[in-house]
Design a protein around this motif. Structure first.
Motif, PDB file in Angstrom:
ATOM      1  N   ARG A  75       6.377   5.602   8.065  1.00 57.25           N
ATOM      2  CA  ARG A  75       5.393   6.694   7.915  1.00 57.25           C
ATOM      3  C   ARG A  75       4.089   6.023   7.310  1.00 57.25           C
ATOM      4  N   LEU A  76       4.356   4.569   6.579  1.00 57.49           N
ATOM      5  CA  LEU A  76       3.443   3.945   6.173  1.00 57.49           C
ATOM      6  C   LEU A  76       2.331   3.514   7.096  1.00 57.49           C
ATOM      7  N   LEU A  77       2.878   3.208   8.548  1.00 61.70           N
ATOM      8  CA  LEU A  77       1.998   2.843   9.669  1.00 61.70           C
ATOM      9  C   LEU A  77       1.202   3.790  10.289  1.00 61.70           C
ATOM     10  N   ARG A  78       1.069   5.095   9.831  1.00 59.54           N
ATOM     11  CA  ARG A  78       0.375   5.967  10.467  1.00 59.54           C
ATOM     12  C   ARG A  78      -0.945   5.878   9.841  1.00 59.54           C
ATOM     13  N   THR A  79      -1.938   6.237  10.376  1.00 59.15           N
ATOM     14  CA  THR A  79      -3.459   6.145   9.999  1.00 59.15           C
ATOM     15  C   THR A  79      -3.898   7.173   8.759  1.00 59.15           C
ATOM     16  N   PRO A  80      -3.842   6.497   7.648  1.00 57.61           N
ATOM     17  CA  PRO A  80      -4.268   7.356   6.496  1.00 57.61           C
ATOM     18  C   PRO A  80      -5.146   8.283   6.606  1.00 57.61           C
ATOM     19  N   ASP A  81      -5.327   9.597   5.860  1.00 55.05           N
ATOM     20  CA  ASP A  81      -6.271  10.517   5.945  1.00 55.05           C
ATOM     21  C   ASP A  81      -7.450   9.947   5.086  1.00 55.05           C
ATOM     22  N   PRO A  82      -8.795   9.784   5.611  1.00 51.13           N
ATOM     23  CA  PRO A  82      -9.735   9.234   4.777  1.00 51.13           C
ATOM     24  C   PRO A  82     -10.133  10.098   3.579  1.00 51.13           C
ATOM     25  N   ALA A  83     -10.072  11.333   3.932  1.00 48.58           N
ATOM     26  CA  ALA A  83     -10.469  12.461   2.975  1.00 48.58           C
ATOM     27  C   ALA A  83      -9.422  12.277   1.383  1.00 48.58           C
ATOM     28  N   GLU A  84      -7.978  11.765   1.934  1.00 41.02           N
ATOM     29  CA  GLU A  84      -7.167  11.335   0.717  1.00 41.02           C
ATOM     30  C   GLU A  84      -7.465  10.184  -0.112  1.00 41.02           C
ATOM     31  N   GLY A  85      -8.201   9.240   0.554  1.00 39.51           N
ATOM     32  CA  GLY A  85      -8.758   8.009  -0.375  1.00 39.51           C
ATOM     33  C   GLY A  85      -7.581   7.082  -0.659  1.00 39.51           C
ATOM     34  N   MET A  86      -6.343   7.523  -0.755  1.00 37.70           N
ATOM     35  CA  MET A  86      -5.264   6.745  -0.952  1.00 37.70           C
ATOM     36  C   MET A  86      -3.981   6.945   0.021  1.00 37.70           C
ATOM     37  N   GLN A  87      -3.135   5.865   0.273  1.00 42.54           N
ATOM     38  CA  GLN A  87      -1.941   6.136   1.297  1.00 42.54           C
ATOM     39  C   GLN A  87      -0.945   6.200   0.089  1.00 42.54           C
ATOM     40  N   ARG A  88      -0.060   7.335   0.631  1.00 43.79           N
ATOM     41  CA  ARG A  88       1.059   7.606  -0.337  1.00 43.79           C
ATOM     42  C   ARG A  88       2.331   6.786   0.331  1.00 43.79           C
ATOM     43  N   ASP A  89       3.208   6.168  -0.637  1.00 45.65           N
ATOM     44  CA  ASP A  89       4.617   5.868  -0.294  1.00 45.65           C
ATOM     45  C   ASP A  89       5.386   6.928  -0.993  1.00 45.65           C
ATOM     46  N   SER A  90       6.382   7.535  -0.341  1.00 44.22           N
ATOM     47  CA  SER A  90       7.233   8.429  -0.850  1.00 44.22           C
ATOM     48  C   SER A  90       8.583   8.355  -0.007  1.00 44.22           C
ATOM     49  N   GLY A  91       9.398   8.984  -0.469  1.00 45.54           N
ATOM     50  CA  GLY A  91      11.016   8.884   0.218  1.00 45.54           C
ATOM     51  C   GLY A  91      11.733   7.676  -0.788  1.00 45.54           C
ATOM     52  N   PRO A  92      12.973   7.364  -0.022  1.00 44.76           N
ATOM     53  CA  PRO A  92      13.843   6.330  -0.425  1.00 44.76           C
ATOM     54  C   PRO A  92      13.185   5.064  -0.206  1.00 44.76           C
TER      55      PRO A  92
END
Length: 272
Positions: A75-92
Motif C-alpha cells: 500500500r505504501l507504493l501506491r501514489t499518494p493523494d496530493p490533497a492529503e499532504g502526507m502518506q499514511r502507513d497503517s495496518g500490521p
C-alpha cells in the motif's frame, strides 16, 4: 539516485531491515526471491525504484507471508493523494517499519509532548506506552532488536516537553527507570536530550513528530493519529520550522540532563 515517494522510502528501508533480520546478504536474498543480485543492490542503494511485484517477492523471501502484512507494505507504493499532504502507513507492522527508518537514518530529530519515542524506550515503559489511545494502529511494543541503539546508529536529538518527564507512564518506578535510561543515553553520547520548558511561551505544534535524514532525503513523520510520512524541501517545510523554533527555546543539554535528574528524584520520593 531515483526520486522516491515517502511510502517507497519507508518500504525499501523496511525490506533492507527485514533482509538483515534473517541474516541474508544481498546475493542470498536476491536468489531466494528469484531476482538478479544487481536488482536488489540497486534497489537498496537508491538507484532504482521498487514495484509491487518485487516488493511482494522480497517479503515472501524474508518470511513475511501473511496477506495483511504484504498489503500493508505494498500500500505504501501506491501514489499518494496530493490533497492529503502526507502518506499514511497503517495496518500490521507500522511501528516496526517506523523503527527501521529511524535506525537507518543519518540523523533523527524528535519533538514529543506526550511520550518518549519508541527507539529510546525501556521494555517496561514500552509495555505501558503501547496502551496510549492516540495511536489507532499500534499493534504492540516495537521488538527489542529494532529498538536497541548502537554507536553506529543515527545522531539523535530529542526535544521533549517538560510535562513528559512528569507523566508517570507505567507508574513512578517504570518512569524513573525510563528517565535513568535517557540519562545513560546522554552519557554514552547516543542521544542529545533538550527539555522544552512549559513557560517558554511556544504552543505545542503537535503531540509527536520527527525529522529523519534518510537516504539523503529529509522525511517528516507525524504520529498524531497513526504514522504519516512526508518529504518537503527544507525551505518550505513547516515541520522543520517547528523543530527549529522548539530547539531554540529548549534548555541546554546540561540543563536538560539536570532537569531529567530532578524529575527522576521526584519520582523516587513518590515511591517511598
Amino acid at each position: 539516485m531515483t526520486t522516491r515517494t515517502p511510502g517507497e522510502l519507508v518500504a525499501v528501508t523496511y525490506l533492507a531491515a527485514a533482509r538483515r533480520a534473517v541474516g541474508a546478504n544481498r546475493r542470498q536474498a536476491a536468489r531466494a526471491a528469484g531476482l538478479p543480485a544487481h536488482v536488489l543492490y540497486r534497489l537498496e542503494r537508491g538507484s532504482s525504484g521498487l514495484d509491487l511485484h518485487t516488493a511482494t517477492r522480497l517479503l515472501r523471501a524474508y518470511g513475511i507471508t501473511s496477506v495483511q502484512d504484504i498489503e500493508a507494505v505494498t500500500r505504501l507504493l501506491r501514489t499518494p493523494d496530493p490533497a492529503e499532504g502526507m502518506q499514511r502507513d497503517s495496518g500490521p507492522g507500522s511501528r516496526e517499519r517506523l523503527a527501521a527508518c529511524e535506525k537507518a537514518s543519518h540523523t533523527v530529530r524528535w519533538w514529543t509532548a506526550f511520550w518518549i519515542p519508541d527507539l529510546l524506550q525501556t521494555p517496561e515503559y514500552a509495555k505501558a506506552a503501547v496502551r496510549r489511545v492516540l495511536l489507532d494502529s499500534a499493534p504492540g511494543p516495537v521488538p527489542l532488536g529494532l529498538r536497541s541503539l548502537s554507536r553506529r546508529g543515527p545522531r539523535i536529538t530529542l526535544l521533549v516537553d517538560e510535562f513528559v518527564l512528569k507523566r508517570p507512564i507505567g507508574g513512578p518506578g517504570v518512569m524513573a527507570g525510563q528517565l535513568a535510561h535517557l540519562q545513560r543515553l546522554v552519557e554514552s553520547g547516543a542521544a542529545t536530550v533538550r527539555v522544552v520548558p512549559v513557560d517558554c511561551g511556544i504552543p505545542p505544534p503537535g503531540p509527536h513528530f520527527a525529522e529523519l535524514h534518510l537516504h539523503r532525503t529529509l522525511v517528516y513523520v507525524d504520529e498524531s493519529l497513526g504514522v504519516h510520512y512526508a518529504t518537503e524541501p527544507p525551505d518550505r517545510s513547516r515541520h522543520r520550522a517547528h523543530l527549529d523554533v522548539l530547539e531554540a527555546a529548549a534548555a541546554s543539554p546540561q540543563e536538560s540532563y539536570d532537569w531529567i535528574g530532578r524529575a527522576r528524584a521526584a519520582l523516587g520520593h513518590r515511591q517511598s
